[in-house]
Write an enzyme that holds these catalytic residues in place. Sequence first.
Site, mmCIF file in Angstrom:
data_model
loop_
_atom_site.group_PDB
_atom_site.id
_atom_site.type_symbol
_atom_site.label_atom_id
_atom_site.label_comp_id
_atom_site.label_asym_id
_atom_site.label_seq_id
_atom_site.Cartn_x
_atom_site.Cartn_y
_atom_site.Cartn_z
ATOM 1 N N LYS A 149 9.993 23.435 -32.248
ATOM 2 C CA LYS A 149 9.247 23.027 -33.441
ATOM 3 C C LYS A 149 9.949 23.591 -34.665
ATOM 4 O O LYS A 149 10.126 24.793 -34.788
ATOM 5 C CB LYS A 149 7.809 23.537 -33.358
ATOM 6 C CG LYS A 149 7.011 23.240 -34.625
ATOM 7 C CD LYS A 149 5.544 23.601 -34.476
ATOM 8 C CE LYS A 149 4.814 23.378 -35.786
ATOM 9 N NZ LYS A 149 3.376 23.642 -35.667
ATOM 10 N N LYS A 208 9.487 18.584 -32.130
ATOM 11 C CA LYS A 208 8.718 18.228 -33.311
ATOM 12 C C LYS A 208 9.451 18.656 -34.569
ATOM 13 O O LYS A 208 9.909 19.798 -34.610
ATOM 14 C CB LYS A 208 7.359 18.930 -33.231
ATOM 15 C CG LYS A 208 6.458 18.685 -34.391
ATOM 16 C CD LYS A 208 5.225 19.517 -34.272
ATOM 17 C CE LYS A 208 4.456 19.365 -35.568
ATOM 18 N NZ LYS A 208 3.354 20.265 -35.657
#
Length: 325
Positions: free
Chosen positions: A195, A248
Amino acid sequence: MFQPLYRPRRLRLNENIRRMVRETKLSPDDFIYPMFVCHGKSVKKEISSMPGNYQQSIDNLVKDCEEVKDLGIPAVILFGIPEHKDEVGSEGYSDEGIVQHAIKAIKNKMPDLTVITDVCLCEYTSHGHCGVIKNGTVENDTTLELLAKEALSHAKAGADMVAPSDMMDGRVGAIRETLDEHGYFDVPIMAYAAKYASAFYGPFREAAESTPQFGDRRSYQMDPPNSREAMREVALDIEEGADIVMVKPALAYLDIIYQVKQQFNLPVAAYNVSGEYSIIKAAAKMGWIDGERAMMESLVSIKRAGADMILTYFAKEAAKVLQKT
Ligand code: PBG
């Protein structure tokens, strides 16, 4: 005059032929729909930067989940907006928290809709950071205890899967250990493994009311230029017991999705984040692009890169397009 022997255009001649040679196909099975739940009754407040997405109270959330299920989408992921925020994000791990109540309400009505929960403290802390603050920074190991408590309270409420998004070191292990100690062996962990500290989360912070009140998240989320580090993050989460690994954001990180898919043999999720949604919505509203085509093209690119599942605010809209075709 040179005449080509091979003419790839032959296989693009009409839609039937194109369908026959199409390598990647989207299906509602691919989607996970993110939803925001708040306190109150009959609340359905549109998020201005994410048209078509809402902060909803549980009554409306459940109705919306019925639509999600009818569209053939297998799962939702829940984010909570608490009544009160405090320094340590208490509502995040309270059995009386908004997400805990929402899980029960959804599972009660629709036991076969998969409910995933985002496990993080940023929506619940007054300072908006993803953990406990000590000396001006997020303290990793004290935060782990709270995250494990949060995941456990979600599992107790009936969550089918938990998804830690905080990026603390060791949180997958801490959560797995706590879930197992309490008998929740069958609750999988979808780890936000790679992320990045991304500008594309902007609209989400309006949706979840989770903008950090000081500083930013760069001391815990990843630095965008790094890809080898992403492989290390994924490997660590797998060692600690992740069942699904997530990359992400999605669109600016298709190379990372591709590499994770090549290097590891776990299912890969990709989060088509709020900013990626809002950009398409805004440009379409201006008449600058065909919003529906841009939506389908970006979703199929995420799948083509290697994602087995896509968390996307487009889930319902894309499922409707797929129903037509
Ligand atoms: C919580 C969390 C965030 C997102 C998912 N979980 C925000 C953040 O890290 O700032 C972003 C989702 C999106 O932008 O759609 N930590």
